[in-house]
Design an enzyme around this catalytic site. Sequence first.
Site, PDB file in Angstrom:
ATOM      1  N   TRP A 195       0.866  -1.128   0.044  1.00 30.55           N
ATOM      2  CA  TRP A 195      -0.102   0.077  -0.022  1.00 30.55           C
ATOM      3  C   TRP A 195       1.058   1.315   0.046  1.00 30.55           C
ATOM      4  CZ3 TRP A 195      -0.777   3.510   4.190  1.00 30.55           C
ATOM      5  CH2 TRP A 195       0.019   3.398   5.485  1.00 30.55           C
ATOM      6  N   ASP A 196       2.075   1.234   0.505  1.00 31.32           N
ATOM      7  CA  ASP A 196       2.998   2.396   0.487  1.00 31.32           C
ATOM      8  C   ASP A 196       2.683   3.164  -1.153  1.00 31.32           C
ATOM      9  OD1 ASP A 196       3.712   0.309   1.911  1.00 31.32           O
ATOM     10  OD2 ASP A 196       5.931   0.580   1.917  1.00 31.32           O
ATOM     11  N   GLU A 228       1.480  -1.612  12.941  1.00 39.22           N
ATOM     12  CA  GLU A 228       1.383  -2.934  12.883  1.00 39.22           C
ATOM     13  C   GLU A 228       2.082  -3.297  14.369  1.00 39.22           C
ATOM     14  OE1 GLU A 228       2.203  -3.606   8.288  1.00 39.22           O
ATOM     15  OE2 GLU A 228       3.855  -3.780   9.425  1.00 39.22           O
ATOM     16  N   LYS A 230       4.310   2.016  16.063  1.00 40.12           N
ATOM     17  CA  LYS A 230       5.481   1.874  14.777  1.00 40.12           C
ATOM     18  C   LYS A 230       5.468   2.928  13.871  1.00 40.12           C
ATOM     19  CE  LYS A 230       6.554  -1.356  11.384  1.00 40.12           C
ATOM     20  NZ  LYS A 230       6.301  -2.633  10.395  1.00 40.12           N
ATOM     21  N   GLN A 231       4.386   3.489  13.513  1.00 37.60           N
ATOM     22  CA  GLN A 231       4.137   4.560  12.417  1.00 37.60           C
ATOM     23  C   GLN A 231       2.945   5.318  12.728  1.00 37.60           C
ATOM     24  OE1 GLN A 231       4.092   1.459   9.421  1.00 37.60           O
ATOM     25  NE2 GLN A 231       2.966   3.137   8.392  1.00 37.60           N
TER      26      GLN A 231
END
Length: 750
Positions: free
Chosen positions: A358-359, A487, A592-593
């Site tokens: 999906w990046d 994640e 994580k992000q």
Amino acid sequence: MKRIFEINPWHIVTHELSSENKRLQESMTSLGNGNMGMRGFFEEGYSGDSLSGIYLGGVWYPDKTRVGWWKNGYPDYFGKVINAVNFIKLGVLIDDEPVDLAVDQISDFELDLDMKTARLTRRFTVNKGDKQVAFTFDRFISVAQKELAVIQVHAKNVGQQPVTVTFKSALDADVENEDANYDERFWDVLAKRVDQKSGSIVAVTKENAFGTPRFTVGIKMTNESRLAAQGGSEPTEKEVQNTFSGVMNPGDEATLTKRVVVVTSRDYNSQPELETAMSQLSDQVTNQSFDALLTAHADVWAVRWAKSDVQIEGDDGAQQGIRFNLFQLFSTYYGEDSRLNIGPKGFTGEKYGGATYWDTEAFAIPVYLGITDPQVSRNLLMYRYQQLDGAYHNAQQQGLKGALFPMVTFNGIECHNEWEITFEEIHRNGDIAFAIFNYTRYTGDTSYVLNEGSKVLTEISRFWADRVHFSERHQQYMIHGVTGPDEYENNVDNNWYTNYLAQWTLKYTLEILAQVSAGVAEKLNVSDDEKNHWQDIVDRMYLPHDEKLGIFVQHDGFLDKDIQPVSSLPKDQLPLNQNWSWDKILRSPYIKQGDVLQGVWDFIDDFTPEQKKANFDFYEPLTVHESSLSASIHAILAADLHYEDKAVEMYERTARLDLDNYNNDTDDGLHITSMTGSWLAIAQGFAGMRIRDDQLHFAPFLPKKWTSYQFRIVFRGRSINVKVDQSGTSLTLLAGEPLTVDLNGQKVQL
């Protein structure tokens, strides 16, 4: 932090051969042309630790995934890119002793990746007793001809004794993948040919149990050198070789130029057709000099840089970082082939299987929209449209309607083997819908969204309408059992970002359905009952929030965790993914992000300054930035909130993530899709670029360490230069019709 490469605005260069950092050096000096690419491993071989890798766009293999806990709906295989035939192999001997930089005594070492011309050069002098020979290796993968790679080695006897120098130029199909579950060798050789100065191999991927297509590759090399050709040979069943050898007196020089043409069954329907094309393409380049082929290649790169270069004054490290990222991004993908996409590692390593994530939609498309022709981004959208059949299959595997685009894929079929990603990170469906909106908003081109795009949106919406469930207790729609962008949180209920994207996608699809032609609407066949149901979901979607904190809650139960900032952790426990158990990470509050902040970035103009501030101030201190995608979002939001120091800190992290090996994980390949972050941080962050009501807006600031920065963007047929320095901001229309732009709230006519 010890840097293994020197700071240089246009070069990735080192004068140190470090066995400890050999893999890191290989990652940093990777090359590619969108069609194929390779790590910066040595042509002549290296007996120390190394990760050799050559990868071909769209060529992959279905590796086994079935394990003891396999359940219905799991993917049948884990697709992964495979190491291709080693076509740069070029052994060098001095008096019959192989040159091996892992053991030889050398001096005057230099490794130089010239980003302006996409050329990798390596120089060193081998000292064998009283014999000294200086070597220069040059290579490039042509962007002027996608099938072509050129390697050249130059030798000079700089000692006082005569030496015999031998070059062994080869094609070797006996290669392996380090990241493979079984049967590390994937190639069967179908045909070999060799003569004195050329050779070819035709190989096919091994049979597999899953019925996916096998790929055939044809590779032909032609070699020229003033050293005497010793004839062709076949040293192994999977290798062909041309040998050139001769005595070199002190001061003598010799060069071998190797031209390699690579073709695959992706472009040719039969082996005879493939072999004919291979020979014809080889004939076209055989008589062209190294310099002529390099010039044609460099000229294309010059055009790319003219459109995309970002110039930073006052900070050479920042300048090198943004150019390195754009260079590697363009080396991976420049839109020539809509069948291809952008793997998170590109052509630089085997991790993540070389597949599409999906990046692309979330991070890459916004960059390509700004600095390339719109067709590049449109091709990325077409990639998904062409894989709708696979998306139907993925949804059906989960017992759901509509289309579920894969988290990881080569052909549209999900091929990831982690359940919490494959089944649950379904926000990717919304990210793909958002990319259609992003393309349409930026380019003003509605031809895609009102045709192919409307089909994609409709089928995604059908999936969302089936994936939600209605809570009688709350009288709202919910989505349970998901993983958001963070994640480090698996199998949660009502991830805010996922729910928000599902709601937004249904709303946007309804808007588009009201605009499509009667013919398109008939084919889409969306009933009034469906539309009414979708609208009901939009109206009653549950979006977790906390009124006291003024934040959107990442998911149900998140605020029940022991909320402590990352700054409270001992430094030796970071990064968490290399020091904590997975169970401990999942129970922690650490992110994580960007997750909620991913949504705030996507829809940055839909939230109030107070909402943006409250969410950033709450979530950023909990974020460990252990995803390479994390820093850019935070840089943009920090700039939007006028947290300029934080914005610059996050820019430096995203710009030099690989160059400085921030997360200690670059040795197995670069983070290609995250390399978009440095451009996004400058354009959307420092320059405050937004599109509101079809108009460009800028609200720039200048980082304290910089004296100026400038970049170019393409926007609806125009080319615009944006320059920010200590005197202010200047906007220049370089090409296209006049345009009104908003600069710090003032209308400016360009």
